[in-house]
Scaffold this active site. Sequence first.
Site, PDB file in Angstrom:
ATOM      1  N   HIS A 137       0.123  -0.070   0.956  1.00 35.22           N
ATOM      2  CA  HIS A 137       0.261  -0.116  -0.628  1.00 35.22           C
ATOM      3  C   HIS A 137       1.674  -0.465  -0.859  1.00 35.22           C
ATOM      4  O   HIS A 137       3.000  -1.085  -0.869  1.00 35.22           O
ATOM      5  CB  HIS A 137       0.407   1.455  -0.469  1.00 35.22           C
ATOM      6  CG  HIS A 137      -0.463   2.207  -0.857  1.00 35.22           C
ATOM      7  ND1 HIS A 137      -1.769   1.505   0.006  1.00 35.22           N
ATOM      8  CD2 HIS A 137      -0.634   3.845  -0.482  1.00 35.22           C
ATOM      9  CE1 HIS A 137      -2.965   2.849  -0.007  1.00 35.22           C
ATOM     10  NE2 HIS A 137      -2.362   3.639  -0.530  1.00 35.22           N
TER      11      HIS A 137
ATOM     12  N   CYS B 168       0.493   9.472   0.619  1.00 31.92           N
ATOM     13  CA  CYS B 168       0.654   8.042   0.821  1.00 31.92           C
ATOM     14  C   CYS B 168       1.397   7.035  -0.470  1.00 31.92           C
ATOM     15  O   CYS B 168       2.280   6.755   0.148  1.00 31.92           O
ATOM     16  CB  CYS B 168      -0.313   7.113   1.630  1.00 31.92           C
ATOM     17  SG  CYS B 168      -1.966   6.963   0.193  1.00 31.92           S
TER      18      CYS B 168
END
Length: 332
Positions: free
Chosen positions: A239, A131
């Site tokens: 994130h 990710c």
Amino acid sequence: MTRKPNLAVVGATGLVGSTFLKVLEERDFPFENLYLMASSKSAGKTVTFKGKDYIVEELNEHSFDKPIDIALFSAGGGTSEKFSPIAAAHGCTVVDNSSAWRMDPEVPLVVPEVNPDDIWKNKGIIANPNCSTIQAMLPIKALHDAYKVKRIVYSTYQAVSGAGMKGLSDLAEGLKGNDQCKAFAHPIVGNALPHIDVFLDNGYTKEEMKMINETHKILGDDSIRVTATTVRVPVRCSHSESINLEFEKPFDLDEARELLRNFPGIIVQDDPKNAVYPLAREAEGKDEVFVGRIRRDFSVDSGMNLWVVADNIRKGAATNAVQIAEKLLERL
Ligand code: A2P
């Protein structure tokens, strides 16, 4: 596409697996038959997709005896190691979200906006990158093509959802005053943990080495110098990353901003005087990568700093995998 594929989702009851289903539904992904698979724990459970009920099957050696064209896997590395080759041997193309196959030279590692043609080198398995790597690749590719990046310094601020349901639970319980540590080595509330995945002998974590190795593979250039520090923060979803870049060629900042703005999948949010920059809470639920704080790094000849945010479960996992599957439809 000459016909609609038979589709399987492996790990359909998990956080990423259920987001696969959400994204497939939103994008109206075409399919003939859909099979949902998970562990024996979930076998027999009902999952509703596009208004129809599906019974979850237990994944086993015979799951791919029936004709399945594309399987989206997010059921952990061990499961993928065992079952992806079985699926591939039956003529199915696996898009795998685990780290099991990412660095295998026979397996393409793909971000569709960055290296879409690598998809066609597959021998039955395509890996979805980590990710934190996926979201970094879009702005870096946009700039690398123009100015040739020679060094990257990643510093990440990663959401607890990257650690699955247990990570979300540690944050939720911590906010209620219960410092449980099911997913992390220390309480996450009130902390920033410089520890994602396990530590290796070289002092880096596995997550940091994933960012370094996957960057080289996706950009097809091992000469780029890359370092990373990855940190878990008490954020539910998305994130955030500080990315410091050093280029071989000089650049014009306005032109660089334009390159980022025009790159598919990127939204530039860069008006710091009005407190406009990418934010984790705003990125949640979105498929784009948000880029801001675009500024010169004055400490080197040709350097730049970026702040890059994306939903780690969507673009960082499910959406990227579904985009790969959409590309596969072109040659079905
Ligand atoms: P199950 O729910 O039956 O355990 P998460 O990453 O959110 O924890 O989700 C992991 C997903 O992978 C779940 O759907 C889980 O199914 C599935 N899974 C875990 N181990 C296996 C296995 N051995 N075989 C098939 N599916 C598995």
